[in-house]
Design a protein around this motif. Structure first.
Motif: not given
Length: 122
Positions: A93-122
């Motif tokens: 379940p390890v995710i990658l948090v980056t504001d460079n999401v487009e360069d890590f598209g090969f990780l699929g739904n396991r790459v989060y932007s900073v905003q994704d962290c706020y939205d998904r993880l509280g």
């Protein structure tokens, strides 16, 4: 937003790994303005574990490169660091948090932007 992320990172209680390659990039960018003691103080305050690149993660980085090559041209000089960093988030379940999401598209739904962290993880 970045100061908000630092606060969020400090209060988040899950495991927080910083790949050694990302640490080098982070520290090198800050070093002209911050001492290594200040940088390490932030790392400790955030509860980050700096994860070395061992042989197992090296194998995962190579596998990541092979996967990403399907249908795209791999530019070793430009892209190798992204795959080494991604190897640290190779397995769910390890995710990658980056504001460079487009360069890590090969990780699929396991790459989060900073905003994704706020939205998904509280």
């Amino acid at each position: 937003m970045k100061s908000d992320f630092r606060y969020w990172l400090q209060k988040y209680r899950g495991v927080k790994k910083l790949p050694v390659v990302a640490f080098v990039e982070f520290a090198a960018l800050l070093q002209p303005k911050r001492s290594m003691a200040q940088i390490m103080g932030f790392i400790r305050a955030a509860g980050l574990y700096i994860e070395d690149l061992g042989l197992d993660l090296g194998h995962r980085a190579v596998a990541s490169i092979g996967f990403a090559q399907e249908g795209e041209v791999f530019d070793w000089v430009k892209d190798w660091r992204d795959h080494v960093i991604a190897s640290h988030a190779h397995t769910a379940p390890v995710i990658l948090v980056t504001d460079n999401v487009e360069d890590f598209g090969f990780l699929g739904n396991r790459v989060y932007s900073v905003q994704d962290c706020y939205d998904r993880l509280g």
